[in-house]
Enzyme design. Structure first.
Site, short mmCIF file in Angstrom:
data_model
loop_
_atom_site.label_atom_id
_atom_site.label_comp_id
_atom_site.label_asym_id
_atom_site.label_seq_id
_atom_site.Cartn_x
_atom_site.Cartn_y
_atom_site.Cartn_z
N LEU A 233 30.29 -40.63 -32.87
CA LEU A 233 29.86 -40.46 -31.46
C LEU A 233 28.64 -41.12 -31.11
O LEU A 233 27.66 -41.17 -31.94
CB LEU A 233 29.20 -38.67 -31.36
CG LEU A 233 30.13 -37.78 -31.26
CD1 LEU A 233 29.55 -36.52 -31.27
CD2 LEU A 233 31.07 -37.84 -30.13
N HIS A 234 28.55 -41.82 -30.03
CA HIS A 234 27.54 -42.73 -29.37
C HIS A 234 27.23 -43.12 -27.96
O HIS A 234 26.12 -43.28 -27.54
CB HIS A 234 27.12 -43.92 -30.25
CG HIS A 234 28.08 -44.99 -29.85
ND1 HIS A 234 29.48 -44.97 -30.28
CD2 HIS A 234 27.83 -46.15 -29.20
CE1 HIS A 234 29.92 -46.02 -29.67
NE2 HIS A 234 28.99 -46.62 -28.77
#
Ligand code: UD1
Length: 378
Positions: free
Chosen positions: A219-220
């Site tokens: 996740l980013h």
């Protein structure tokens, strides 16, 4: 005769290649190798957009990328600050080197910054711009990458596309058809070259995880991680998955900062939380996973090549070919714990395929050769 004239007479091109952030490194490596193999001169510029050892140096080492000829050292900052710093530092480098081609890859801030500088110097320097990974569109203008993609394509002389579906996107924006050349997916060149080394690494085994016995999550994206409520919801969804299956979660610096800032550390307890991984480590974990849950663009493509089911944690994707011809599916939007859990279950049930068994056209490990040929022809 001057060096430049000798080179021109020999058909030897001077090609400046820009890398700035983590997702660029696996795209520039094969282009640099193919340029060298064909006897052209490559000049590598690292903007320094990503600077941590784990976000940058690890990739140079894993992929055998040579030391950059120029390191601009721009570091982090707001979008405007980062883009402006790259532009300011890049302009004198481009003016001094006077390459025949500037090659920019992907959709990060360094990509648009360097393309914009070159577009203003193009006439004086005689340098043309080529964009690798042209024509991808999410049609979501809230994504900084979408702005970077559209503008970089508009500024480029040669649009090198990873899949055929990119061409109608470019035509719809009024870009002449002859400017776009289908070359295939250069990121898959790197995966093909590195897969056996990644498998030898056996990171899952070293972590005590069975092949096909865990989920890998990354996740980013700002839309997922910069808002406390959204990040809480996505991590809640991963918690639900983790109750069924071990979850491995390498944390991007942006995500790590926000997990701490929003007081969400309890939501990642019980998962295998890791620092950002090197290239081979990441592919080793992807290749062994039952399912990959991600908001990364690159992982959607890599899992398609690897034959590993992927659930994309976004509202839309600029890589729809991974849905129609690959192993990717979209999690129901807006993301909820139940929706993501259900999508992960369905993806797992699809099962895995052998790497390379079913891939889109041109995802064959030879895209960089076609890129160099297209530059030489244009
Ligand atoms: C950038 C790209 C994104 C890509 C992602 C992959 C843009 C607009 N975004 O987003 O498309 O998918 O890289 O990682 O170019 N940081 C560190 N160390 C580093 C790099 C960053 O601590 O080596 C910190 C920064 O200080 C910042 C945060 O991580 O606080 C985000 O970095 P930034 O480069 O702004 O964007 P990414 O989110 O990485």
């Amino acid at each position: 005769m001057s060096g430049a004239l000798t080179d021109a007479a020999a058909g030897r091109m001077r090609v400046m290649v820009v890398a700035g952030a983590r997702p660029n490194f696996m795209k520039v490596a094969p282009v640099l190798f193919a340029l060298e193999k064909a006897g052209h001169q490559a000049i590598l510029v690292h903007t320094g957009q990503h600077y941590d050892a784990r976000m940058s140096d690890a990739f140079f080492a894993d992929l055998g990328i040579p030391e950059p000829d120029h390191h601009l050292g721009v570091g982090g900052g707001s979008h405007a600050v980062q883009t402006a710093r790259v532009m300011e530092a890049f302009e004198p480098v481009l003016a001094a080197e006077r390459p025949d081609w500037l090659v920019v890859v992907g959709d990060v801030n360094s990509t648009i910054a360097c393309a914009l500088v070159a577009s203003k110097l193009r006439e004086g320097l005689g340098c043309r711009i080529a964009h690798v990974e042209a024509g991808l569109r999410s049609h979501d203008w809230r994504m900084p990458e979408e702005v970077n993609r559209v503008l970089t394509d508009r500024l480029s002389d040669l649009l090198l596309t990873p899949s055929r579906d990119a061409h109608p996107n470019l035509l719809a924006e009024g870009i002449p058809a002859e400017r776009a050349v289908f070359v295939g997916n250069v990121m898959i060149d790197t995966l093909v070259a590195q897969l056996s080394a990644a498998r030898d690494l056996d990171l899952p085994g070293r972590m005590g995880l069975a092949r096909g016995g865990y989920a890998l999550a990354t996740l980013h994206r700002p839309s997922n991680v910069d808002d406390a409520e959204n990040l809480g919801a996505v991590l809640g969804a991963l918690q639900a998955v983790a109750r069924q299956l071990p979850v491995v979660l390498p944390l991007h610096p942006r995500t790590r900062k926000n997990v701490d800032a929003f007081g969400l550390a309890d939501r990642i307890q019980g998962m295998h939380v890791l620092e950002p991984l090197g290239y081979r480590e990441m592919q080793s974990l992807s290749d062994g996973a039952a399912v990959v849950l991600t908001d990364s663009g690159g992982l959607q493509e890599e899992t398609t090549y690897l034959g590993v089911p992927c659930v994309t944690l976004r509202e839309q994707t600029e890589r729809p070919i991974t849905l129609t011809e690959g192993t990717n599916r979209m999690a129901p939007w807006p993301l909820t714990a139940e929706g993501v859990f259900q999508a992960a279950q369905e993806a797992r049930a699809m099962g895995r395929m052998d790497a390379g068994a079913r891939v889109p056209e041109g995802w064959d490990g030879r895209a960089a050769e076609r890129i160099v040929a297209a530059l030489a022809r244009a």
